[in-house]
Design a protein around this motif. Structure first.
Motif, PDB file in Angstrom:
ATOM      1  N   PRO A 233       7.538  13.334   3.530  1.00 52.14           N
ATOM      2  CA  PRO A 233       8.493  13.300   2.497  1.00 52.14           C
ATOM      3  C   PRO A 233       8.256  13.862   1.419  1.00 52.14           C
ATOM      4  O   PRO A 233       6.923  14.131   1.010  1.00 52.14           O
ATOM      5  N   VAL A 234       9.086  14.469   0.364  1.00 48.00           N
ATOM      6  CA  VAL A 234       8.767  15.337  -0.915  1.00 48.00           C
ATOM      7  C   VAL A 234      10.006  15.127  -1.721  1.00 48.00           C
ATOM      8  O   VAL A 234      11.230  15.132  -1.304  1.00 48.00           O
ATOM      9  N   VAL A 235       9.681  15.169  -2.837  1.00 41.51           N
ATOM     10  CA  VAL A 235      10.574  15.259  -3.707  1.00 41.51           C
ATOM     11  C   VAL A 235      10.748  16.597  -4.623  1.00 41.51           C
ATOM     12  O   VAL A 235       9.662  17.300  -4.960  1.00 41.51           O
ATOM     13  N   ILE A 236      11.813  17.203  -4.466  1.00 40.71           N
ATOM     14  CA  ILE A 236      12.071  18.716  -4.979  1.00 40.71           C
ATOM     15  C   ILE A 236      13.076  18.461  -6.322  1.00 40.71           C
ATOM     16  O   ILE A 236      14.162  17.935  -6.330  1.00 40.71           O
ATOM     17  N   GLU A 237      12.389  18.826  -7.453  1.00 42.40           N
ATOM     18  CA  GLU A 237      12.975  18.621  -8.625  1.00 42.40           C
ATOM     19  C   GLU A 237      13.892  19.177  -9.074  1.00 42.40           C
ATOM     20  O   GLU A 237      14.806  19.030  -9.754  1.00 42.40           O
ATOM     21  N   LYS A 238      13.873  20.484  -8.615  1.00 41.84           N
ATOM     22  CA  LYS A 238      14.958  21.741  -9.321  1.00 41.84           C
ATOM     23  C   LYS A 238      15.732  22.253  -8.321  1.00 41.84           C
ATOM     24  O   LYS A 238      16.181  23.373  -8.272  1.00 41.84           O
ATOM     25  N   LEU A 239      16.014  21.622  -6.915  1.00 37.95           N
ATOM     26  CA  LEU A 239      16.694  22.274  -5.887  1.00 37.95           C
ATOM     27  C   LEU A 239      18.060  22.555  -5.907  1.00 37.95           C
ATOM     28  O   LEU A 239      18.731  23.545  -5.601  1.00 37.95           O
ATOM     29  N   ILE A 240      18.654  21.806  -6.847  1.00 33.19           N
ATOM     30  CA  ILE A 240      20.243  21.710  -7.298  1.00 33.19           C
ATOM     31  C   ILE A 240      20.516  21.986  -8.514  1.00 33.19           C
ATOM     32  O   ILE A 240      21.710  21.787  -8.986  1.00 33.19           O
TER      33      ILE A 240
ATOM     34  N   ASP B 267       0.916  -1.108  -0.216  1.00 37.01           N
ATOM     35  CA  ASP B 267      -0.128  -0.014   0.185  1.00 37.01           C
ATOM     36  C   ASP B 267       0.878   1.305   0.099  1.00 37.01           C
ATOM     37  O   ASP B 267       1.296   1.786   1.056  1.00 37.01           O
ATOM     38  N   LEU B 268       1.040   1.847  -1.196  1.00 37.03           N
ATOM     39  CA  LEU B 268       2.246   2.749  -1.395  1.00 37.03           C
ATOM     40  C   LEU B 268       1.651   4.075  -2.113  1.00 37.03           C
ATOM     41  O   LEU B 268       0.990   3.884  -3.147  1.00 37.03           O
ATOM     42  N   LYS B 269       1.641   5.194  -1.751  1.00 40.50           N
ATOM     43  CA  LYS B 269       1.404   6.429  -2.363  1.00 40.50           C
ATOM     44  C   LYS B 269       2.486   6.894  -2.948  1.00 40.50           C
ATOM     45  O   LYS B 269       3.541   6.919  -2.391  1.00 40.50           O
ATOM     46  N   GLN B 270       2.383   7.747  -4.236  1.00 38.55           N
ATOM     47  CA  GLN B 270       3.326   8.386  -4.748  1.00 38.55           C
ATOM     48  C   GLN B 270       3.752   9.531  -3.764  1.00 38.55           C
ATOM     49  O   GLN B 270       2.874  10.406  -3.281  1.00 38.55           O
ATOM     50  N   ILE B 271       5.233   9.715  -3.436  1.00 35.45           N
ATOM     51  CA  ILE B 271       5.712  10.845  -2.809  1.00 35.45           C
ATOM     52  C   ILE B 271       5.444  12.250  -3.360  1.00 35.45           C
ATOM     53  O   ILE B 271       5.345  12.222  -4.710  1.00 35.45           O
ATOM     54  N   PRO B 272       4.778  13.326  -2.914  1.00 35.93           N
ATOM     55  CA  PRO B 272       4.501  14.547  -3.556  1.00 35.93           C
ATOM     56  C   PRO B 272       5.698  15.079  -4.211  1.00 35.93           C
ATOM     57  O   PRO B 272       6.664  14.831  -3.810  1.00 35.93           O
ATOM     58  N   ARG B 273       5.567  15.896  -5.181  1.00 36.97           N
ATOM     59  CA  ARG B 273       6.738  16.445  -5.799  1.00 36.97           C
ATOM     60  C   ARG B 273       6.274  18.065  -6.169  1.00 36.97           C
ATOM     61  O   ARG B 273       5.173  18.265  -6.314  1.00 36.97           O
ATOM     62  N   VAL B 274       7.387  18.794  -5.941  1.00 37.34           N
ATOM     63  CA  VAL B 274       7.399  20.314  -6.379  1.00 37.34           C
ATOM     64  C   VAL B 274       8.722  20.357  -7.119  1.00 37.34           C
ATOM     65  O   VAL B 274       9.673  19.749  -6.976  1.00 37.34           O
ATOM     66  N   ALA B 275       8.481  21.491  -7.914  1.00 46.30           N
ATOM     67  CA  ALA B 275       9.462  21.906  -8.781  1.00 46.30           C
ATOM     68  C   ALA B 275      10.542  22.695  -7.820  1.00 46.30           C
ATOM     69  O   ALA B 275      11.803  22.238  -7.912  1.00 46.30           O
TER      70      ALA B 275
ATOM     71  N   ASN C  31      10.193   7.300  -7.989  1.00 50.23           N
ATOM     72  CA  ASN C  31      11.394   6.987  -8.909  1.00 50.23           C
ATOM     73  C   ASN C  31      12.080   8.256  -8.870  1.00 50.23           C
ATOM     74  O   ASN C  31      11.581   9.393  -9.369  1.00 50.23           O
ATOM     75  N   LEU C  32      13.472   8.393  -8.353  1.00 51.83           N
ATOM     76  CA  LEU C  32      14.383   9.420  -8.475  1.00 51.83           C
ATOM     77  C   LEU C  32      15.130   9.281  -9.770  1.00 51.83           C
ATOM     78  O   LEU C  32      15.764   8.645 -10.095  1.00 51.83           O
ATOM     79  N   LYS C  33      15.211  10.590 -10.556  1.00 54.57           N
ATOM     80  CA  LYS C  33      16.071  10.810 -11.610  1.00 54.57           C
ATOM     81  C   LYS C  33      17.267  11.704 -11.483  1.00 54.57           C
ATOM     82  O   LYS C  33      17.115  12.681 -10.405  1.00 54.57           O
ATOM     83  N   HIS C  34      17.995  12.077 -12.156  1.00 50.28           N
ATOM     84  CA  HIS C  34      19.350  12.746 -12.316  1.00 50.28           C
ATOM     85  C   HIS C  34      18.605  14.240 -11.688  1.00 50.28           C
ATOM     86  O   HIS C  34      17.993  14.875 -12.466  1.00 50.28           O
ATOM     87  N   GLY C  35      19.372  14.638 -10.700  1.00 52.66           N
ATOM     88  CA  GLY C  35      19.187  16.080 -10.474  1.00 52.66           C
ATOM     89  C   GLY C  35      18.373  16.128  -9.352  1.00 52.66           C
ATOM     90  O   GLY C  35      18.016  17.298  -8.751  1.00 52.66           O
ATOM     91  N   GLU C  36      17.470  15.126  -8.947  1.00 53.52           N
ATOM     92  CA  GLU C  36      16.134  15.360  -7.966  1.00 53.52           C
ATOM     93  C   GLU C  36      16.520  15.052  -6.665  1.00 53.52           C
ATOM     94  O   GLU C  36      17.273  14.247  -6.203  1.00 53.52           O
ATOM     95  N   THR C  37      15.791  15.445  -5.852  1.00 54.30           N
ATOM     96  CA  THR C  37      16.013  15.419  -4.489  1.00 54.30           C
ATOM     97  C   THR C  37      15.070  14.877  -3.695  1.00 54.30           C
ATOM     98  O   THR C  37      13.861  15.356  -3.792  1.00 54.30           O
ATOM     99  N   LEU C  38      15.474  14.023  -2.565  1.00 57.38           N
ATOM    100  CA  LEU C  38      14.271  13.321  -1.918  1.00 57.38           C
ATOM    101  C   LEU C  38      14.569  13.750  -0.460  1.00 57.38           C
ATOM    102  O   LEU C  38      15.667  13.807   0.079  1.00 57.38           O
TER     103      LEU C  38
END
Length: 290
Positions: A29-36, A4-12, A207-214
């Motif tokens: 938790p959150v994924v920040i896509e353009k933090l770095i 029972d897994l929800k997708q982690i919220p994402r923000v740019a 799923n984390l891709k290049h440059g994304e921050t969890l």
């Protein structure tokens, strides 16, 4: 039927105020896509660059063998030159991973490629660790010894991250006197007949891709699967919750030394006992017969 897994919220992007109020204070938790995107590492860091700048370093390697009495806490299974290891990653799938390695300390030029994000956390700046893995390699389900708040930056490729908050520990077959779930559980394809309590656990996935921050909050369980060869960097900040801080000190200064002592004294019997207790305690706690 899976977990029972929800997708982690994402923000740019996100402001310090919003990050602290929406995610850190609520321990979500959150994924920040353009933090770095302003880091030199965002453009420079890939496997070829690491091989070029740190290829001569001898690095510790871990595989997916179950924990045994033969090795101490976090003792590596093998060693290899970084250049050779990266060639192995490119050549074929491998279970060998680099885990909790401070390559940045040993390779000063890499330290110029990143900075500490101004998101409201007070980072422990002496402990930025790198993690490498080959396609298909998995990191067992665990939580970190210090209950830190963690920013996890991924580079080169893609990895799957499964998280559970501390509240779900009762369902995860936690091994006593350890930081891990029972290692025979495959969290990417769980056998609910064998591990019935897992059906009740509620977690997160991304799923984390290049440059994304969890962002992983304090004491969160996490399991990683490298979908392609790649690597990540983690930086950490001390927990705000004093209970978590106390547990972190206990884990670091007492638990790990006790575990190493018992491994030395009782050998594999100690490991077997802990694994059996993980099942017994979880099933009893959840009133599962068997």
């Amino acid at each position: 039927m899976g977990l029972d897994l929800k997708q982690i919220p994402r923000v740019a992007k996100i402001s310090k105020t919003d990050f602290m109020a929406i995610y850190v204070s609520k321990q979500q938790p959150v994924v920040i896509e353009k933090l770095i995107e302003d880091w030199p590492a965002y453009k420079k860091w890939n496997l070829a660059y690491i091989a070029k700048i740190a290829g001569d370093k001898t690095v510790p390697l871990y595989d997916d063998r179950p924990i045994s009495s033969e090795l101490k806490f976090n003792e590596p299974h093998a060693q290899m030159k970084m250049r050779d290891y990266i060639e192995l990653l490119k050549e074929k799938p491998t279970n060998y991973r680099i885990f909790l390695y401070n390559l940045l300390k040993e390779t000063p030029p890499l330290q110029q490629d990143y900075s500490y994000p101004k998101v409201g956390l007070k980072f422990l700046k002496k402990f930025p660790f790198l993690f490498f893995g080959g396609q298909g390699s998995k990191v067992f389900m665990h939580y970190d010894i210090d209950y830190a708040n963690i920013l996890h930056f991924h580079f080169h490729g893609e990895k799957q991250c499964i998280l559970f908050p501390p509240s779900e520990t009762k369902y995860l077959y936690k091994v006593p006197h350890a930081l891990i779930s029972h290692q025979q559980i495959d969290y990417t394809n769980p056998d609910f007949d064998r591990w019935p309590a897992l059906k009740h656990a509620k977690g997160f996935v991304t799923n984390l891709k290049h440059g994304e921050t969890l962002y992983m909050p304090e004491g969160y369980w996490h399991q990683m699967t490298y979908l392609t060869p790649g690597f990540s960097m983690s930086i950490r900040a001390l927990p705000f919750n004093w209970i978590h801080l106390t547990r972190g000190f206990y884990n670091f200064f007492i638990m790990r030394h006790l575990d190493n002592f018992m491994r030395k004294k009782k050998g594999q019997r100690w490991i077997n006992y802990k694994n059996e207790e993980a099942i017994k305690r979880t099933n009893k706690r959840n009133r599962i017969k068997g």
